[in-house]
Design an enzyme around this catalytic site. Sequence first.
Site, short mmCIF file in Angstrom:
data_model
loop_
_atom_site.label_atom_id
_atom_site.label_comp_id
_atom_site.label_asym_id
_atom_site.label_seq_id
_atom_site.Cartn_x
_atom_site.Cartn_y
_atom_site.Cartn_z
N GLY A 52 -13.18 6.52 -9.11
CA GLY A 52 -13.15 6.97 -7.83
C GLY A 52 -12.93 8.85 -7.74
O GLY A 52 -12.04 9.25 -9.05
N LEU B 145 -10.11 10.58 -7.03
CA LEU B 145 -8.63 11.16 -7.89
C LEU B 145 -8.22 10.19 -9.10
O LEU B 145 -7.90 10.70 -9.66
CB LEU B 145 -7.88 10.52 -6.08
CG LEU B 145 -6.47 10.24 -6.55
CD1 LEU B 145 -5.97 11.48 -6.54
CD2 LEU B 145 -5.61 9.61 -5.70
N ASP C 186 -11.50 -5.23 -11.22
CA ASP C 186 -12.11 -6.01 -10.69
C ASP C 186 -10.50 -6.19 -10.43
O ASP C 186 -9.78 -7.49 -10.27
CB ASP C 186 -13.05 -6.98 -10.40
CG ASP C 186 -13.55 -7.28 -8.43
OD1 ASP C 186 -12.43 -6.72 -7.82
OD2 ASP C 186 -14.09 -8.22 -7.68
N ALA D 216 -9.91 1.36 -4.06
CA ALA D 216 -10.06 2.08 -2.52
C ALA D 216 -11.08 1.10 -2.34
O ALA D 216 -12.14 1.60 -3.13
CB ALA D 216 -8.94 2.78 -1.88
N TYR D 217 -11.29 0.49 -0.81
CA TYR D 217 -12.85 0.46 -0.04
C TYR D 217 -12.31 1.59 1.29
O TYR D 217 -11.29 1.42 1.85
CB TYR D 217 -12.88 -0.85 0.88
CG TYR D 217 -13.88 -0.88 1.47
CD1 TYR D 217 -14.99 -1.99 0.93
CD2 TYR D 217 -14.22 -0.52 2.24
CE1 TYR D 217 -16.09 -1.99 1.72
CE2 TYR D 217 -15.60 -0.39 3.23
CZ TYR D 217 -16.90 -1.79 3.08
OH TYR D 217 -17.32 -1.67 3.67
N THR D 218 -13.02 2.56 0.52
CA THR D 218 -13.71 4.03 1.51
C THR D 218 -14.22 4.37 2.44
O THR D 218 -14.04 5.29 3.29
CB THR D 218 -12.81 5.26 0.93
OG1 THR D 218 -13.48 5.07 0.22
CG2 THR D 218 -11.30 5.06 -0.66
N TYR E 186 -10.61 -0.23 8.66
CA TYR E 186 -10.03 0.45 7.49
C TYR E 186 -8.93 0.36 7.41
O TYR E 186 -7.96 0.17 6.10
CB TYR E 186 -10.74 1.32 7.17
CG TYR E 186 -10.17 2.61 6.25
CD1 TYR E 186 -10.50 2.23 5.03
CD2 TYR E 186 -9.48 3.69 6.37
CE1 TYR E 186 -9.65 2.99 3.76
CE2 TYR E 186 -8.97 4.54 5.20
CZ TYR E 186 -9.07 3.92 4.36
OH TYR E 186 -8.79 4.90 2.61
N LYS F 281 -5.84 -1.52 4.83
CA LYS F 281 -5.06 -0.25 4.21
C LYS F 281 -3.29 -0.26 4.43
O LYS F 281 -2.42 0.12 3.64
CB LYS F 281 -4.89 1.28 4.66
CG LYS F 281 -6.16 1.63 3.45
CD LYS F 281 -6.61 1.44 2.38
CE LYS F 281 -5.35 2.98 1.25
NZ LYS F 281 -5.51 2.56 0.37
#
Length: 300
Positions: A11, A13, A36, A66-68, A131, A135
């Site tokens: 990703g 970041l 995973d 993360a799922y963003t 979302y 989180k």
Amino acid sequence: MLALLVPGGNGQLGRELAARAPAGYEVRAPGSAELDITNAGAVIEAVKSLAEGAGSLVPVVVNTAAYTAVDAAETDTTRAFAVNADGPRLLAAACSAHGVPLVHVSTDYVFAGDADHPYAESDPPAPRGAYGATKAAGEEAVLGSGARAWVVRTAWVYGAHGRNFVKTMARLAASRDTLTVVDDQRGSPTWTGDLADGLLELAGRVAGDSPPESTILHATGGGETTWYEFAGAVFEELGLDPARVRPCKSEEYPTPAPRPAYSVLSDAAWRAAGLTPLRPWREALAAAFAVDGAAFRDPA
């Protein structure tokens, strides 16, 4: 010196963090295909391998996975929850079992976005969309795990890797005479370069004998702005006329997931811990273009 495991290493970041790790650090930054975080066995093995293979180095996990996809999460809730809540829970359990500190990256979306002053670290989460809810669940799982864990919330992240607002503005600027951008959402743009440096500083602290007392920290670019003003600043860095950017209201561009109207985060706990504050957002944007201008100017 640290041995770092950085889930989410492909990703924007995670890649920046791995690239900025100091000489002497050992860094493994696997992407989701390699690790995973929703796979319990894979997580247990990765953290165990980190702990047992660190040697004289101190092992630390910095979770950037993360799922963003904010809008997609409204209908793909099961997958979003698996990555954003179950994954951190599994990481935290493995870190607790092997005595490895965990730094977990979270988001401003855990708040409702209806404040009129910067959100404090102690303010209760009140997410409005799926979302943010996933989180927030991830934060709760990490902090309740018994692991030595810290949650770092950030916001409006952009960088040389992956998709982000700065690259979108650059791409659209090349094909449109004018752009319309919302001017009634306020936040703090955060360059991955500064955020990665901050996370590395924090990782060093949690591995030592003076970790922050607060287990929730905020790290964003300094100051605040609107998406419209941010877009104008991007145009300036591109050498374009910022007047080509026009303001509009959020209701003119409805989205499946609600956006926070105000998502400025206080960094009081970060500063109280003696950690280096991230530089003001406008200064950081200029620095980002100085370092990674080619990636922003050619976002394809």
